[in-house]
Design a protein around this motif. Structure first.
Motif, PDB file in Angstrom:
ATOM      1  N   ILE A  32       1.002  -1.266  -0.238  1.00 39.00           N
ATOM      2  CA  ILE A  32      -0.002   0.404   0.346  1.00 39.00           C
ATOM      3  C   ILE A  32       0.671   1.153  -0.094  1.00 39.00           C
ATOM      4  CG2 ILE A  32      -1.724   1.526   1.970  1.00 39.00           C
ATOM      5  CD1 ILE A  32      -3.039  -0.815   2.436  1.00 39.00           C
ATOM      6  N   TYR A  33       2.167   1.083   0.987  1.00 34.85           N
ATOM      7  CA  TYR A  33       3.137   2.728   0.907  1.00 34.85           C
ATOM      8  C   TYR A  33       3.279   2.440  -0.032  1.00 34.85           C
ATOM      9  CZ  TYR A  33       2.532   3.407   5.905  1.00 34.85           C
ATOM     10  OH  TYR A  33       2.603   3.859   7.133  1.00 34.85           O
ATOM     11  N   PHE A  34       3.452   1.718  -0.620  1.00 28.30           N
ATOM     12  CA  PHE A  34       4.815   1.940  -2.324  1.00 28.30           C
ATOM     13  C   PHE A  34       3.753   2.546  -3.129  1.00 28.30           C
ATOM     14  CE2 PHE A  34       5.914  -0.503  -6.154  1.00 28.30           C
ATOM     15  CZ  PHE A  34       7.026   0.034  -6.711  1.00 28.30           C
ATOM     16  N   PHE A  35       2.415   1.727  -3.383  1.00 33.83           N
ATOM     17  CA  PHE A  35       1.828   2.387  -4.035  1.00 33.83           C
ATOM     18  C   PHE A  35       0.441   3.962  -4.350  1.00 33.83           C
ATOM     19  CE2 PHE A  35       2.122  -1.777  -5.701  1.00 33.83           C
ATOM     20  CZ  PHE A  35       2.595  -2.407  -7.419  1.00 33.83           C
ATOM     21  N   PHE A  36       0.559   3.901  -2.955  1.00 34.22           N
ATOM     22  CA  PHE A  36      -0.014   5.773  -2.696  1.00 34.22           C
ATOM     23  C   PHE A  36       0.305   6.603  -2.402  1.00 34.22           C
ATOM     24  CE2 PHE A  36      -3.605   1.901  -2.735  1.00 34.22           C
ATOM     25  CZ  PHE A  36      -4.375   2.522  -3.684  1.00 34.22           C
ATOM     26  N   TYR A  37       1.847   6.601  -1.352  1.00 34.32           N
ATOM     27  CA  TYR A  37       2.569   6.526  -0.686  1.00 34.32           C
ATOM     28  C   TYR A  37       3.137   8.317  -2.072  1.00 34.32           C
ATOM     29  CZ  TYR A  37       5.925   9.590   2.033  1.00 34.32           C
ATOM     30  OH  TYR A  37       6.772  11.043   1.700  1.00 34.32           O
ATOM     31  N   PRO A  38       4.007   7.658  -3.081  1.00 34.43           N
ATOM     32  CA  PRO A  38       4.319   8.813  -4.184  1.00 34.43           C
ATOM     33  C   PRO A  38       3.373   9.185  -4.311  1.00 34.43           C
ATOM     34  CG  PRO A  38       5.482   6.369  -3.873  1.00 34.43           C
ATOM     35  CD  PRO A  38       4.247   6.234  -3.636  1.00 34.43           C
ATOM     36  N   GLN A  39       2.119   9.192  -5.430  1.00 36.83           N
ATOM     37  CA  GLN A  39       1.051   9.805  -5.505  1.00 36.83           C
ATOM     38  C   GLN A  39       0.887  11.322  -5.821  1.00 36.83           C
ATOM     39  OE1 GLN A  39      -0.385   8.132  -8.246  1.00 36.83           O
ATOM     40  NE2 GLN A  39       1.092   6.110  -7.166  1.00 36.83           N
ATOM     41  N   PRO A  40       1.225  11.900  -4.465  1.00 43.49           N
ATOM     42  CA  PRO A  40       1.121  13.051  -4.897  1.00 43.49           C
ATOM     43  C   PRO A  40       2.054  13.809  -5.200  1.00 43.49           C
ATOM     44  CG  PRO A  40       0.285  12.162  -2.302  1.00 43.49           C
ATOM     45  CD  PRO A  40       0.722  11.079  -3.135  1.00 43.49           C
ATOM     46  N   TYR A  41       3.098  13.280  -5.197  1.00 45.33           N
ATOM     47  CA  TYR A  41       4.548  14.016  -5.698  1.00 45.33           C
ATOM     48  C   TYR A  41       4.873  13.554  -6.612  1.00 45.33           C
ATOM     49  CZ  TYR A  41       4.643  13.734  -0.063  1.00 45.33           C
ATOM     50  OH  TYR A  41       4.880  13.553   0.878  1.00 45.33           O
ATOM     51  N   LEU A  42       4.169  12.954  -8.052  1.00 44.43           N
ATOM     52  CA  LEU A  42       4.600  12.715  -9.122  1.00 44.43           C
ATOM     53  C   LEU A  42       4.560  13.491  -9.958  1.00 44.43           C
ATOM     54  CD1 LEU A  42       2.160   8.990  -9.650  1.00 44.43           C
ATOM     55  CD2 LEU A  42       5.075   8.997  -8.967  1.00 44.43           C
ATOM     56  N   HIS A  43       3.514  14.895  -9.469  1.00 37.99           N
ATOM     57  CA  HIS A  43       3.874  15.858 -10.414  1.00 37.99           C
ATOM     58  C   HIS A  43       5.668  17.024  -9.815  1.00 37.99           C
ATOM     59  CE1 HIS A  43       0.967  14.899 -13.723  1.00 37.99           C
ATOM     60  NE2 HIS A  43       0.177  14.618 -12.300  1.00 37.99           N
ATOM     61  N   GLU A  44       5.976  16.489 -10.454  1.00 38.96           N
ATOM     62  CA  GLU A  44       7.527  17.222  -9.535  1.00 38.96           C
ATOM     63  C   GLU A  44       7.294  18.323  -9.441  1.00 38.96           C
ATOM     64  OE1 GLU A  44      11.058  14.734  -8.260  1.00 38.96           O
ATOM     65  OE2 GLU A  44      10.967  14.038 -10.227  1.00 38.96           O
ATOM     66  N   ALA A  45       7.712  19.061 -10.836  1.00 40.74           N
ATOM     67  CA  ALA A  45       7.530  20.455 -10.385  1.00 40.74           C
ATOM     68  C   ALA A  45       6.346  21.383 -10.208  1.00 40.74           C
ATOM     69  CB  ALA A  45       7.941  21.042 -11.863  1.00 40.74           C
ATOM     70  N   ILE A  46       6.549  22.095 -10.119  1.00 35.71           N
ATOM     71  CA  ILE A  46       5.616  23.078  -9.360  1.00 35.71           C
ATOM     72  C   ILE A  46       4.879  24.164 -10.555  1.00 35.71           C
ATOM     73  CG2 ILE A  46       4.065  24.937  -8.189  1.00 35.71           C
ATOM     74  CD1 ILE A  46       5.908  24.116  -5.977  1.00 35.71           C
ATOM     75  N   ARG A  47       4.163  23.820 -11.729  1.00 37.59           N
ATOM     76  CA  ARG A  47       3.815  24.706 -12.981  1.00 37.59           C
ATOM     77  C   ARG A  47       2.625  25.143 -12.894  1.00 37.59           C
ATOM     78  NH1 ARG A  47       8.517  23.047 -14.346  1.00 37.59           N
ATOM     79  NH2 ARG A  47       9.072  21.219 -15.794  1.00 37.59           N
ATOM     80  N   ASP A  48       2.696  26.267 -14.184  1.00 37.67           N
ATOM     81  CA  ASP A  48       1.366  26.761 -14.061  1.00 37.67           C
ATOM     82  C   ASP A  48       0.484  27.373 -12.307  1.00 37.67           C
ATOM     83  OD1 ASP A  48       1.238  27.396 -16.690  1.00 37.67           O
ATOM     84  OD2 ASP A  48       0.355  25.566 -16.806  1.00 37.67           O
ATOM     85  N   VAL A  49       1.018  27.986 -11.684  1.00 38.72           N
ATOM     86  CA  VAL A  49       0.233  28.266 -10.442  1.00 38.72           C
ATOM     87  C   VAL A  49      -0.362  29.447 -10.368  1.00 38.72           C
ATOM     88  CG1 VAL A  49       0.622  29.424  -7.812  1.00 38.72           C
ATOM     89  CG2 VAL A  49       1.978  27.104  -8.825  1.00 38.72           C
ATOM     90  N   PRO A  50      -1.801  30.148 -10.747  1.00 38.98           N
ATOM     91  CA  PRO A  50      -2.799  31.184 -10.500  1.00 38.98           C
ATOM     92  C   PRO A  50      -2.098  31.871 -10.045  1.00 38.98           C
ATOM     93  CG  PRO A  50      -4.001  29.198  -9.489  1.00 38.98           C
ATOM     94  CD  PRO A  50      -2.520  28.124 -10.350  1.00 38.98           C
TER      95      PRO A  50
END
Length: 396
Positions: A32-50
């Motif tokens: 569970i940790y392996f598959f779900f922990y990294p999900q929020p961080y997959l888009h590594e760089a911060i782009r198009d902040v409004p």
């Protein structure tokens, strides 16, 4: 002896997968940790902040600056508003994360050779977003100012090359070593994965002893040996063999397969990584055996371990540089195998370190292994002696 070790190891492995509480930590939790922990961080760089813009000048220069800001990959200007009160309300509603204010007479001051600073008001409660956007605004504004200065000098008859060199005498190039995308996932996931392995192994090791204590298998084994020292030694070594086999597989999944799965950098050889992680597995499992002598229920385990994980996360330097911490926190970190393991593993796997560069963490883990083995052996021997004495009294 080898047969006894294999028998103990097999019994411990059966207990891990047959007991729901242990299996949920040492098997289900791992995946569970392996598959779900990294999900929020997959888009590594911060782009198009409004963000929004308050353009009080509304001239060619101010509109050009807004276009250049919007062209930056970190920024997305989707609102033009009239005042800061509106901006404050939008930030509170999380519709935007900041506002750029271009003041009155922006163009006039520039043409007169005066400074005309722009302002950025950002939501600093999201430090990563704030830092990225503030850096982007500052970069765009600096480049915009440099171009205007060069154009002014050229208009005054200065050679373009001389004008360019006088404004920008050198060009800086930022190179992100060991983190090519400058992303948060590359920074946090490898370290967090080692912490996850530590936490699951520590809790699992404690639970295994709680559920194996006074089991039919161990009572029979101790009676057959009829010696507290040899029984304690064989039980510890046999169980360590189980954890070693199981967590070497998990370690390869978390540091080899995960790097390809989540596209994270990896610079080390597998043999080097495995040789480093062996004392980590031993020291963590043995720490669990030591702690298990002082807890008595499953709820005690989680009440003790979960809060300590927050302490470990802090002293590893993930949330704040270790160099800025008081010496006391360094001493606390020396107790837990996760701290040198995280530092050493990141050095090896993400930075391609040589042995001389990670040897302090390597020997630190072996020292912890020896210390915790000695303590665990003494406690286990004493526990077995008590059980043997109780059996003798019952027989009489």
């Amino acid at each position: 002896m080898i047969k006894s070790l294999l028998l103990i190891s097999y019994e411990e492995l059966k207990r891990i997968f047959q007991n729901k509480a242990i299996a949920s930590v040492m098997f289900v939790g791992i995946f569970i940790y392996f598959f779900f922990y990294p999900q929020p961080y997959l888009h590594e760089a911060i782009r198009d902040v409004p963000i929004a813009v308050i353009d009080q000048d509304n001239t060619n220069y101010s509109r050009e600056l807004v276009r250049q800001l919007d062209a930056n990959k970190s920024i997305n200007i989707n609102l033009h508003i009239a005042d800061l009160q509106t901006a404050k309300k939008l930030i509170e509603e999380r519709k935007i994360y900041g506002v750029v204010l271009i003041p009155y007479r922006f163009q006039q001051h520039i043409l007169e050779g005066k400074t005309s600073p722009i302002s950025y008001y950002g939501d600093a409660s999201y430090i990563l977003i704030y830092s990225n956007v503030a850096t982007a605004v500052n970069t765009v504004a600096s480049n915009f100012g440099a171009k205007i200065s060069i154009s002014r000098k050229i208009a005054q008859g200065v050679d373009p090359a001389v004008a360019t060199n006088s404004v920008s005498p050198f060009n800086s190039q930022l190179i992100s070593l060991f983190n090519p995308q400058s992303g948060y996932a590359t920074y946090v996931i490898p370290a967090a994965f080692i912490l996850i392995l530590y936490q699951t192994l520590l809790i699992g090791s404690i639970l295994c002893r709680l559920f194996s204590k006074n089991s039919d298998f161990e009572i029979t084994f101790i009676n057959q040996q009829n010696d507290a020292a040899s029984s304690a030694l064989l039980l510890l070594l046999g169980k360590l063999l189980t954890y070693l086999m199981l967590y070497l597989i998990y370690f390869m999944m978390y540091t080899v397969f995960a790097n390809y799965w989540y596209d994270l950098p990896r610079l080390s050889h597998l043999v080097v990584s495995l040789s480093f992680i062996i004392p980590f597995i031993f020291s963590t499992a043995l720490l669990g055996k030591v702690v298990s002598h002082f807890v008595h229920t499953v709820s005690d385990v989680f009440c003790l371990i979960i809060p300590s994980s927050m302490v470990i996360f802090f002293v590893t330097g993930l949330s704040w540089p270790k160099e800025l911490m008081p010496p006391l926190f360094h001493l606390i970190g020396d107790i837990f195998p996760a701290v040198p393991a995280i530092v050493g593993s990141v050095k090896i796997n993400q930075m391609g370190a040589r042995f001389s560069e990670f040897s302090p963490q390597y020997w630190h883990l072996w020292i912890l292994t020896i210390i915790y083995f000695g303590i665990a052996f003494i406690l286990e021997k004493r526990n077995i002696q008590k059980a043997m004495s109780a059996n003798v009294r019952e027989e009489k």
